[in-house]
Write a protein that holds these residues in place. Structure first.
Motif, PDB file in Angstrom:
ATOM      1  N   ARG A  14       0.822  -1.209   0.000  1.00 64.52           N
ATOM      2  CA  ARG A  14       0.000   0.000   0.000  1.00 64.52           C
ATOM      3  C   ARG A  14       0.859   1.263   0.000  1.00 64.52           C
ATOM      4  N   SER A  17       1.481   1.710  -3.875  1.00 65.03           N
ATOM      5  CA  SER A  17       0.293   2.090  -4.641  1.00 65.03           C
ATOM      6  C   SER A  17      -0.861   2.365  -3.695  1.00 65.03           C
ATOM      7  N   GLY A  18      -1.458   3.519  -3.848  1.00 64.22           N
ATOM      8  CA  GLY A  18      -2.611   3.850  -3.018  1.00 64.22           C
ATOM      9  C   GLY A  18      -3.927   3.378  -3.596  1.00 64.22           C
ATOM     10  N   ARG A  19      -3.916   2.878  -4.842  1.00 61.10           N
ATOM     11  CA  ARG A  19      -5.164   2.581  -5.528  1.00 61.10           C
ATOM     12  C   ARG A  19      -5.394   1.096  -5.827  1.00 61.10           C
ATOM     13  N   ALA A  20      -4.332   0.318  -5.987  1.00 62.34           N
ATOM     14  CA  ALA A  20      -4.497  -1.093  -6.347  1.00 62.34           C
ATOM     15  C   ALA A  20      -5.312  -1.819  -5.271  1.00 62.34           C
ATOM     16  N   LEU A 228       3.824  -2.092  -9.059  1.00 63.07           N
ATOM     17  CA  LEU A 228       2.976  -1.149  -8.348  1.00 63.07           C
ATOM     18  C   LEU A 228       3.470   0.288  -8.388  1.00 63.07           C
ATOM     19  N   GLN A 230       4.298   2.389 -10.719  1.00 61.86           N
ATOM     20  CA  GLN A 230       3.667   3.305 -11.667  1.00 61.86           C
ATOM     21  C   GLN A 230       2.183   3.001 -11.878  1.00 61.86           C
ATOM     22  N   ASP A 232      -0.528   3.597 -10.081  1.00 61.10           N
ATOM     23  CA  ASP A 232      -1.482   4.673  -9.811  1.00 61.10           C
ATOM     24  C   ASP A 232      -1.523   5.666 -10.974  1.00 61.10           C
ATOM     25  N   PHE A 236      -4.594   4.121 -13.009  1.00 70.88           N
ATOM     26  CA  PHE A 236      -5.682   4.838 -12.345  1.00 70.88           C
ATOM     27  C   PHE A 236      -5.677   6.344 -12.629  1.00 70.88           C
ATOM     28  N   ALA A 238      -3.819   8.620 -11.639  1.00 71.99           N
ATOM     29  CA  ALA A 238      -3.548   9.423 -10.450  1.00 71.99           C
ATOM     30  C   ALA A 238      -2.157  10.048 -10.584  1.00 71.99           C
ATOM     31  N   GLY A 241       3.597   8.275  -7.794  1.00 69.84           N
ATOM     32  CA  GLY A 241       3.750   7.731  -6.452  1.00 69.84           C
ATOM     33  C   GLY A 241       5.130   7.997  -5.883  1.00 69.84           C
TER      34      GLY A 241
END
Length: 287
Positions: A14, A17-20, A228, A230, A232, A236, A238, A241
């Motif tokens: 986490r 990546s904040g979104r996976a 993870l 890249q 986000d 996504f 975003a 990161g």
């Protein structure tokens, strides 16, 4: 990913990546009902979005376990119909359930009735001598009729006899085309592909081809930043990161809390060995 994606691993991922969407290890329904729930189900709120993966084949047990999991705060309860291990087979769940789609439908119907969290299914394209082109559409149709709208499909058969769990992840040929065909046949279902995907570029290609999601296991564990780091930004849309050193700094408070509570450093750092995969100094980092 049993014994891999524990709470320390998930919190580490986490930070990258904040979104996976992250998944727990598979936990049997019986263990949830009768075991140490805080140890089996507890998680840090920072791990969200997070799905609980259950194993089982008894509708009543799975319903109770799903209700308990939702009570712990999981937003998704995933039923594993893909694990080929002998231990899972002896309990009549996992990949062996590909042979019993009606029972899977009964299980998910009970889970949906008991849990406010979304119920999803992870499956194979078939087992043993089944013909995937015949079996998989019937399986999806039967289970979807019970209320499931999201499936993650491991694009390999599982051989229940003659292959180890490790071999079942590597030897049966991948059939990505069949998974793509299932999305065309069932456009109303959310279908993710799993199995053998080891780069973010491959994941992007599957999404561009029309699939709704991509599940990455071993590659995301062994080279987490490559997958993870890249995600986000590229998946996504975003912002960028953190870099690898920032990820290390982000883990320091968790390490400090864990050590202060009597835990061992290795319980966390074993999941971080691949952070500098392919980078100068990676061997020194692992040491």
């Amino acid at each position: 990913m049993m014994d891999w994606t524990d709470r320390h691993c998930r919190l580490f991922h986490r930070q990258i990546s904040g979104r996976a969407l992250l998944y727990t290890e598979m936990v049997t329904a019986a263990a949830v009902i009768h075991g140490d729930r805080d140890r089996l189900l507890g998680f840090d709120a920072a791990e969200q979005p997070l799905a609980l993966q259950l194993g089982g084949s008894e509708p009543g047990e799975l319903a109770r376990a799903a209700r308990i999991g939702a009570g712990f705060g999981y937003g998704e309860i995933n039923l594993n119909v893909g694990c080929p291990s002998d231990r899972v087979q002896s309990g009549a769940f996992g990949a062996v359930l590909m042979e019993r789609p009606g029972l899977v439908a009964d299980c998910v119907a009970a889970m949906i009735a008991a849990s406010p969290a979304e119920v999803t299914v992870k499956c194979r394209i078939g087992v043993d001598d089944q013909v995937p082109e015949e079996v998989l559409p019937r399986f999806l149709e039967t289970v979807a009729a019970a209320g499931v709208t999201r499936f993650a499909i491991h694009a390999r058969k599982a051989w229940l006899q003659g292959l180890s769990p490790k071999e079942n992840r590597e030897i049966p040929p991948l059939d990505y085309a069949l998974v793509l065909a299932m999305k065309r046949a069932f456009p109303h279902l959310h279908i993710s592909v799993n199995g053998g995907i080891d780069s973010l570029a491959e994941a992007r290609a599957f999404l561009d081809a029309g699939l709704d999601g991509v599940m990455v296991g071993r590659a995301a564990y062994h080279a987490p930043f490559d997958i993870l780091g890249q995600a986000d930004a590229e998946i996504f849309d975003a912002g960028p990161g953190p870099d690898r050193l920032e990820v290390v700094e982000r883990m320091r408070p968790h390490v400090a809390r864990h050590l202060a509570a009597g835990g061992r450093l290795h319980q966390i750092t074993r999941h971080m060995l691949g952070l500098f995969h392919g980078q100068p100094g990676a061997r020194a980092w692992r040491r």
